[in-house]
Every structure is written in structure tokens, then in C-alpha cells.
Scaffold this motif. Structure first.
Motif, PDB file in Angstrom:
ATOM      1  N   ARG A   1       0.816  -1.205   0.000  1.00  0.00           N
ATOM      2  CA  ARG A   1       0.000   0.000   0.000  1.00  0.00           C
ATOM      3  C   ARG A   1       0.855   1.263   0.000  1.00  0.00           C
ATOM      4  NH1 ARG A   1      -2.635  -1.106   3.953  1.00  0.00           N
ATOM      5  NH2 ARG A   1      -1.842   0.182   5.655  1.00  0.00           N
ATOM      6  N   PHE A   2       1.851   1.324   0.876  1.00  0.00           N
ATOM      7  CA  PHE A   2       2.681   2.529   0.945  1.00  0.00           C
ATOM      8  C   PHE A   2       3.583   2.660  -0.280  1.00  0.00           C
ATOM      9  CE2 PHE A   2       1.854   1.744   5.557  1.00  0.00           C
ATOM     10  CZ  PHE A   2       1.068   2.868   5.758  1.00  0.00           C
ATOM     11  N   ALA A   3       4.084   1.543  -0.782  1.00  0.00           N
ATOM     12  CA  ALA A   3       4.908   1.609  -1.992  1.00  0.00           C
ATOM     13  C   ALA A   3       4.075   2.091  -3.178  1.00  0.00           C
ATOM     14  CB  ALA A   3       5.514   0.236  -2.289  1.00  0.00           C
ATOM     15  N   SER A   4       2.852   1.613  -3.297  1.00  0.00           N
ATOM     16  CA  SER A   4       1.985   2.036  -4.402  1.00  0.00           C
ATOM     17  C   SER A   4       1.637   3.513  -4.300  1.00  0.00           C
ATOM     18  CB  SER A   4       0.706   1.195  -4.420  1.00  0.00           C
ATOM     19  OG  SER A   4       1.001  -0.165  -4.658  1.00  0.00           O
ATOM     20  N   PHE A   5       1.450   3.990  -3.064  1.00  0.00           N
ATOM     21  CA  PHE A   5       1.165   5.410  -2.856  1.00  0.00           C
ATOM     22  C   PHE A   5       2.344   6.258  -3.333  1.00  0.00           C
ATOM     23  CE2 PHE A   5       1.536   9.178  -0.128  1.00  0.00           C
ATOM     24  CZ  PHE A   5       0.305   9.790  -0.367  1.00  0.00           C
ATOM     25  N   LEU A   6       3.536   5.894  -2.949  1.00  0.00           N
ATOM     26  CA  LEU A   6       4.707   6.660  -3.376  1.00  0.00           C
ATOM     27  C   LEU A   6       4.927   6.539  -4.879  1.00  0.00           C
ATOM     28  CD1 LEU A   6       7.205   5.937  -0.457  1.00  0.00           C
ATOM     29  CD2 LEU A   6       5.876   8.020  -0.863  1.00  0.00           C
ATOM     30  N   GLN A   7       4.668   5.373  -5.432  1.00  0.00           N
ATOM     31  CA  GLN A   7       4.788   5.192  -6.876  1.00  0.00           C
ATOM     32  C   GLN A   7       3.848   6.134  -7.622  1.00  0.00           C
ATOM     33  OE1 GLN A   7       3.238   1.472  -8.304  1.00  0.00           O
ATOM     34  NE2 GLN A   7       4.511   1.475 -10.154  1.00  0.00           N
ATOM     35  N   LEU A   8       2.593   6.193  -7.187  1.00  0.00           N
ATOM     36  CA  LEU A   8       1.626   7.081  -7.835  1.00  0.00           C
ATOM     37  C   LEU A   8       2.077   8.528  -7.757  1.00  0.00           C
ATOM     38  CD1 LEU A   8      -1.131   7.718  -9.142  1.00  0.00           C
ATOM     39  CD2 LEU A   8      -2.080   7.796  -6.821  1.00  0.00           C
ATOM     40  N   ASN A   9       2.594   8.938  -6.605  1.00  0.00           N
ATOM     41  CA  ASN A   9       3.030  10.319  -6.460  1.00  0.00           C
ATOM     42  C   ASN A   9       4.229  10.620  -7.354  1.00  0.00           C
ATOM     43  OD1 ASN A   9       1.796  12.170  -4.046  1.00  0.00           O
ATOM     44  ND2 ASN A   9       1.359   9.995  -3.762  1.00  0.00           N
ATOM     45  N   ALA A  10       5.162   9.682  -7.458  1.00  0.00           N
ATOM     46  CA  ALA A  10       6.310   9.885  -8.336  1.00  0.00           C
ATOM     47  C   ALA A  10       5.873   9.936  -9.800  1.00  0.00           C
ATOM     48  CB  ALA A  10       7.334   8.773  -8.115  1.00  0.00           C
ATOM     49  N   GLN A  11       5.002   9.046 -10.200  1.00  0.00           N
ATOM     50  CA  GLN A  11       4.506   9.041 -11.578  1.00  0.00           C
ATOM     51  C   GLN A  11       3.771  10.341 -11.903  1.00  0.00           C
ATOM     52  OE1 GLN A  11       2.116   5.472 -11.513  1.00  0.00           O
ATOM     53  NE2 GLN A  11       3.784   4.175 -12.276  1.00  0.00           N
ATOM     54  N   THR A  12       2.945  10.783 -10.955  1.00  0.00           N
ATOM     55  CA  THR A  12       2.181  12.012 -11.178  1.00  0.00           C
ATOM     56  C   THR A  12       3.101  13.198 -11.329  1.00  0.00           C
ATOM     57  OG1 THR A  12       0.320  11.117  -9.904  1.00  0.00           O
ATOM     58  CG2 THR A  12       0.385  13.505 -10.228  1.00  0.00           C
ATOM     59  N   LEU A  13       4.076  13.331 -10.449  1.00  0.00           N
ATOM     60  CA  LEU A  13       5.024  14.439 -10.561  1.00  0.00           C
ATOM     61  C   LEU A  13       5.759  14.390 -11.892  1.00  0.00           C
ATOM     62  CD1 LEU A  13       6.683  16.827  -9.446  1.00  0.00           C
ATOM     63  CD2 LEU A  13       8.244  15.132  -8.448  1.00  0.00           C
ATOM     64  N   TRP A  14       6.233  13.220 -12.280  1.00  0.00           N
ATOM     65  CA  TRP A  14       7.046  13.130 -13.497  1.00  0.00           C
ATOM     66  C   TRP A  14       6.235  13.408 -14.751  1.00  0.00           C
ATOM     67  CZ3 TRP A  14      11.704  13.947 -14.569  1.00  0.00           C
ATOM     68  CH2 TRP A  14      12.281  13.498 -15.769  1.00  0.00           C
ATOM     69  N   LEU A  15       4.998  12.946 -14.786  1.00  0.00           N
ATOM     70  CA  LEU A  15       4.171  13.150 -15.982  1.00  0.00           C
ATOM     71  C   LEU A  15       3.483  14.508 -16.007  1.00  0.00           C
ATOM     72  CD1 LEU A  15       2.388   9.714 -16.541  1.00  0.00           C
ATOM     73  CD2 LEU A  15       4.505  10.564 -17.557  1.00  0.00           C
ATOM     74  N   GLN A  16       3.102  15.022 -14.822  1.00  0.00           N
ATOM     75  CA  GLN A  16       2.247  16.208 -14.792  1.00  0.00           C
ATOM     76  C   GLN A  16       2.872  17.437 -14.139  1.00  0.00           C
ATOM     77  OE1 GLN A  16      -1.795  15.377 -13.390  1.00  0.00           O
ATOM     78  NE2 GLN A  16      -1.523  13.207 -13.821  1.00  0.00           N
ATOM     79  N   GLY A  17       3.864  17.260 -13.281  1.00  0.00           N
ATOM     80  CA  GLY A  17       4.376  18.384 -12.509  1.00  0.00           C
ATOM     81  C   GLY A  17       5.813  18.768 -12.791  1.00  0.00           C
ATOM     82  N   THR A  18       6.358  18.300 -13.929  1.00  0.00           N
ATOM     83  CA  THR A  18       7.761  18.538 -14.258  1.00  0.00           C
ATOM     84  C   THR A  18       7.885  19.385 -15.509  1.00  0.00           C
ATOM     85  OG1 THR A  18       8.392  16.407 -13.283  1.00  0.00           O
ATOM     86  CG2 THR A  18       9.967  17.430 -14.784  1.00  0.00           C
ATOM     87  N   ALA A  19       8.590  20.522 -15.387  1.00  0.00           N
ATOM     88  CA  ALA A  19       8.856  21.388 -16.538  1.00  0.00           C
ATOM     89  C   ALA A  19      10.096  20.876 -17.261  1.00  0.00           C
ATOM     90  CB  ALA A  19       9.068  22.835 -16.082  1.00  0.00           C
ATOM     91  N   ARG A  20       9.980  20.720 -18.570  1.00  0.00           N
ATOM     92  CA  ARG A  20      11.078  20.233 -19.384  1.00  0.00           C
ATOM     93  C   ARG A  20      11.470  21.282 -20.418  1.00  0.00           C
ATOM     94  NH1 ARG A  20       7.776  16.164 -18.006  1.00  0.00           N
ATOM     95  NH2 ARG A  20       8.721  14.274 -17.178  1.00  0.00           N
ATOM     96  N   PRO A  21      12.754  21.322 -20.821  1.00  0.00           N
ATOM     97  CA  PRO A  21      13.805  20.339 -20.552  1.00  0.00           C
ATOM     98  C   PRO A  21      14.586  20.585 -19.253  1.00  0.00           C
ATOM     99  CG  PRO A  21      14.640  21.974 -22.061  1.00  0.00           C
ATOM    100  CD  PRO A  21      13.200  22.331 -21.820  1.00  0.00           C
ATOM    101  N   GLN A  22      14.222  21.625 -18.479  1.00  0.00           N
ATOM    102  CA  GLN A  22      15.013  21.954 -17.284  1.00  0.00           C
ATOM    103  C   GLN A  22      14.886  20.918 -16.171  1.00  0.00           C
ATOM    104  OE1 GLN A  22      12.510  23.764 -18.633  1.00  0.00           O
ATOM    105  NE2 GLN A  22      12.943  25.967 -18.533  1.00  0.00           N
ATOM    106  N   VAL A  23      13.784  20.164 -16.162  1.00  0.00           N
ATOM    107  CA  VAL A  23      13.445  19.229 -15.085  1.00  0.00           C
ATOM    108  C   VAL A  23      13.302  20.010 -13.769  1.00  0.00           C
ATOM    109  CG1 VAL A  23      13.978  17.040 -13.940  1.00  0.00           C
ATOM    110  CG2 VAL A  23      14.718  17.419 -16.294  1.00  0.00           C
ATOM    111  N   LEU A  24      12.314  20.877 -13.747  1.00  0.00           N
ATOM    112  CA  LEU A  24      11.975  21.675 -12.569  1.00  0.00           C
ATOM    113  C   LEU A  24      10.606  21.245 -12.060  1.00  0.00           C
ATOM    114  CD1 LEU A  24      13.127  25.182 -13.838  1.00  0.00           C
ATOM    115  CD2 LEU A  24      14.301  23.723 -12.177  1.00  0.00           C
ATOM    116  N   PHE A  25      10.469  21.223 -10.743  1.00  0.00           N
ATOM    117  CA  PHE A  25       9.268  20.667 -10.134  1.00  0.00           C
ATOM    118  C   PHE A  25       8.384  21.747  -9.544  1.00  0.00           C
ATOM    119  CE2 PHE A  25      12.595  17.285  -9.332  1.00  0.00           C
ATOM    120  CZ  PHE A  25      12.293  16.589 -10.505  1.00  0.00           C
ATOM    121  N   SER A  26       7.095  21.467  -9.569  1.00  0.00           N
ATOM    122  CA  SER A  26       6.083  22.366  -9.033  1.00  0.00           C
ATOM    123  C   SER A  26       5.690  21.915  -7.630  1.00  0.00           C
ATOM    124  CB  SER A  26       4.853  22.339  -9.945  1.00  0.00           C
ATOM    125  OG  SER A  26       3.749  22.996  -9.347  1.00  0.00           O
ATOM    126  N   PRO A  27       5.234  22.859  -6.770  1.00  0.00           N
ATOM    127  CA  PRO A  27       4.701  22.432  -5.474  1.00  0.00           C
ATOM    128  C   PRO A  27       3.392  21.671  -5.626  1.00  0.00           C
ATOM    129  CG  PRO A  27       4.338  24.789  -5.785  1.00  0.00           C
ATOM    130  CD  PRO A  27       5.215  24.328  -6.917  1.00  0.00           C
TER     131      PRO A  27
END
Length: 387
Positions: free
Chosen positions: A326-352
Motif C-alpha cells: 500500500r505505501f509503496a503504491s502510494f509513493l509510486q503514484l506520487n512519483a509518476q504524477t510528478l514526473w508526468l504532470q508536474g515537471t517542466a522540461r527540458p530543465q526538469v523543474l518541479f512544481s509544489p
């Protein structure tokens, strides 16, 4: 308490190359057309490399040997994010065993001392605690006694923050007249004491860990839900502030419980950690199972702290397979969401907000994003996630 992207010096370029072959073309650029489809394959080690490279390229101040406040030209030095930057470098070093990363870690230690008035001692007890925790991890990872000595120096000072106002606890800062005591000054201190005991085998450190934990749990944790409150007497009323609900407070209490469980084998500590961890996945802290936006500035770092200690729960918490998944899946979802939706490219900058993109961000926010991506790389290495 709690940057203008500079041309990198030759040694800085060398370190960056160890993370990615070219910063303009990160190892993993993320999704193209059809983003979000189930067919997208995450190369988590490469993604973590890209995050580490961006941290160096966009925030590191090579002249001062510290990390700038943001990527838009503000070179202000803030103490507590430097500690988490050191923690993130440790993450990278543990994953890659790269000597250049260790050099960056020791350089940062020098830079922090210089920028802080040629001392590691600080007005804020919680700030010093973050640095102590990072130094202990750096010592464990590298065996470099400088990190151990710095941690011990800080720990000796931190213990002076304890008194019996409100029944115990460590003050937020050295202006003790305010009598404000909070979770960020106490739960991390419990983790420090427990880890110090593992280093020194000094029974006094074990006593400190248990004493701080008991005060924290009795004073600032809701017994029914496991919700961890921020502090007592924040407004001078002598009451607990139950309105401030921050992710990082949940994280450090989870970490304190796990460390004491490891040392004592007492199930109650693990039960406390699990209760708080389960509560941290609820609506107070998430939206659609993604950790909430807590702003930039100090708040930008809050999610990353919770991520770090959810990972500790997974790796060191002696969990059953259901809880671990359960906890691994939660962290996986958050990492996937950030990488697909919250990352500015090509700089690789993250949003709050891990579901939207921005191009100017704070060091604190960038660190949280890097932490969740490093967590995903570790989970992949452990075989706990398949994508």
C-alpha cells in the motif's frame, strides 16, 4: 528559518556529467504524445539522475558551496534546506556510489559553515536537527568522521533546548521566552537520539529518544487518528494548534516510531508509526491520492520529509506485505504524477503542485520532487514496484 542558472565551473560540470550526459537533454525526457497512457515505461534510476542533475545545474552556487534559494536569481542562503540538499545527495550517493557526489557533500558541509558565520550552530533548534540528521546519514553512507563530528556538535547544542515548560519538550528556537514547542523541534530530535545511540552506544542517547518521544506523543499527537499537530503555545495561549496540518510533521513522527521500534522491538512504536502513516494518506494531506500542494518557501519541503519517512517505514518497519504494498503504491503514484504532470522540461523543474507545471521554483520544492523520484528508484531496486 525556515537562481539564476550559473555557468558551471569545470569541477561542477564533471559532477553533472556523472548524473546525465547533457543537461539540455535529460536522461529521461518524460512522455511525448499520448502522455499518461499505461504503456509509458518509467526508467526510475535515469529519472532520478535527471532530477539530481537539475538540482546541481539550476540551484548550486559553486562559489559559495551551497544551494541558492531558487532557480530565478535569488542566491539567498537558507540553512534548513541545505540539510535536505545534503540528504538528497546522500540518496544519490547510496544509489550510485559516485566519488564526485561525496565531494559535493563535503563541499556543502564547508559552504554551510562559512555562510552560517563559521559555525554550524543556529538560532533554530529544528534547523540544527535537520542538519544533524543529514550528517548522520552522510556519515553512515561514507564513513567520513567530519559528518559524525558535526552531528555530535549539533546534538550537544540541541539538548540544551529541553526544559519542563509544558511538561517537557525542546523549544522551537533559542528565544525560550516564547515557550513555543513544536513537532519539528522534537520528533526529529527523537530520531537523532535513537540514531546517535546506534553510533555511540551511550545509554543517555536512548534515554533522550524515549523521553522526547513520550512528550511528543502525549502532547502533540491525536490518540484516535494518529494525526500529528504542529505545536503548543504558538499563539501564546498555552494550547495546541490543531489547525495547522502539515505533511512533514506526520513524517518525522513516523520516523521516530520506526527508530525506537528498531532499537527496542516494542510493537507499540511500530503501531504508532502505522497509525500516523495511514492517516497521512487521507484527505487532510492528499487529493486523489496525491500529496497536497503546501506552497513554496518552507512548505515546499514538507512533502519530501513525509516521503522520506514513509520510505523508512517501508524499508525498516517490518511491515506485512499488504501494508508494504500500500505505501509503496502510494509513493509510486506520487512519483509518476510528478514526473508526468508536474515537471517542466527540458530543465526538469518541479512544481509544489505535482499535477501542474511551473518554470520558476524554490530549492525547497525542487528537493521534495527529487526525494519522491529517488524513492521510486529505490522501490524499483527493491522490486516493490514494477513500473
Amino acid at each position: 528559518m525556515i537562481a539564476l542558472q550559473r555557468l558551471l565551473a569545470p569541477c561542477m560540470l564533471l559532477l553533472s556529467v556523472t548524473w546525465v550526459s547533457c543537461l539540455k537533454e535529460p536522461v529521461d525526457e518524460g512522455p511525448g504524445p499520448g502522455a499518461g497512457k499505461a504503456t509509458y515505461k518509467y526508467d526510475w534510476p535515469a529519472i532520478a539522475d535527471s532530477a539530481q542533475a537539475s538540482l546541481t545545474a539550476n540551484f548550486y552556487n559553486a562559489n559559495g558551496k551551497y544551494f541558492n534559494k531558487n532557480n530565478a536569481g535569488d542566491v539567498t542562503f537558507n540553512y534548513w534546506p541545505q540539510a535536505h540538499a545534503l540528504d538528497v545527495l546522500v540518496d544519490g550517493y547510496l544509489r550510485k556510489n559516485d566519488a564526485a557526489v561525496k565531494t559535493r557533500m563535503t563541499d556543502l558541509l564547508d559552504g554551510v559553515k562559512a555562510k552560517n558565520g563559521n559555525t554550524y550552530i543556529n538560532h533554530f533548534y529544528d534547523d540544527m536537527e535537520w542538519m544533524t540528521l543529514a550528517c548522520l546519514r552522510a556519515y553512515e553512507a561514507t564513513g567520513d568522521d567530519r559528518f559524525k563530528a558535526t552531528a555530535q556538535e549539533l546534538w550537544n547544542d540541541i539538548k540544551g533546548g529541553w526544559d519542563l515548560v509544558w511538561g517537557g519538550g525542546i523549544h522551537w528556537n533559542k528565544d525560550k521566552s516564547k515557550n513555543y514547542k513544536n513537532t519539528p523541534a522534537n520528533a526529529p530530535a527523537c530520531i537523532i537520539a535513537a540514531r546517535m545511540y546506534q553510533v555511540t552506544q551511550d545509554p543517555a542517547d536512548m534515554d533522550w529518544a524515549k523521553k522526547i518521544y513520550q512528550w511528543q506523543k502525549t502532547t502533540l499527537v491525536d490518540p484516535a487518528s494518529g494525526l500529528v499537530y504542529d505545536g503548543i503555545n504558538q499563539d501564546g495561549s498555552g494550547t495546541v494548534n490543531k489547525d495547522w496540518k502539515f505533511t512533514y510533521n506526520q513524517g518525522v513522527f513516523i520516523g521516530a516510531g520506526i527508530e525506537l521500534y528498531k532499537l527496542t522491538g516494542e510493537q507499540g512504536y511500530l503501531n504508532d508509526a502505522l497509525k500516523t502513516a495511514n492517516n497521512s494518506l487521507t484527505g487532510d494531506f492528499t487529493k486523489s491520492n496525491v500529496l497536497k500542494d503546501e506552497g513554496q518557501g518552507d512548505g515546499g519541503l514538507f512533502k519530501g520529509v513525509l516521503v522520506r519517512y514513509l520510505m523508512l517505514l517501508i524499508t525498516d518497519g517490518d511491515l506485512g506485505s499488504t501494508d508494504k504494498t500500500r505505501f509503496a503504491s502510494f509513493l509510486q503514484l506520487n512519483a509518476q504524477t510528478l514526473w508526468l504532470q508536474g515537471t517542466a522540461r527540458p530543465q526538469v523543474l518541479f512544481s509544489p503542485n505535482w499535477t501542474s507545471v511551473i518554470t520558476t521554483t524554490d530549492l525547497t520544492t525542487q528537493l521534495s520532487g527529487t526525494m519522491v523520484l529517488e524513492a521510486a528508484a529505490r522501490l524499483k531496486e527493491m522490486g516493490l514496484i514494477d513500473n
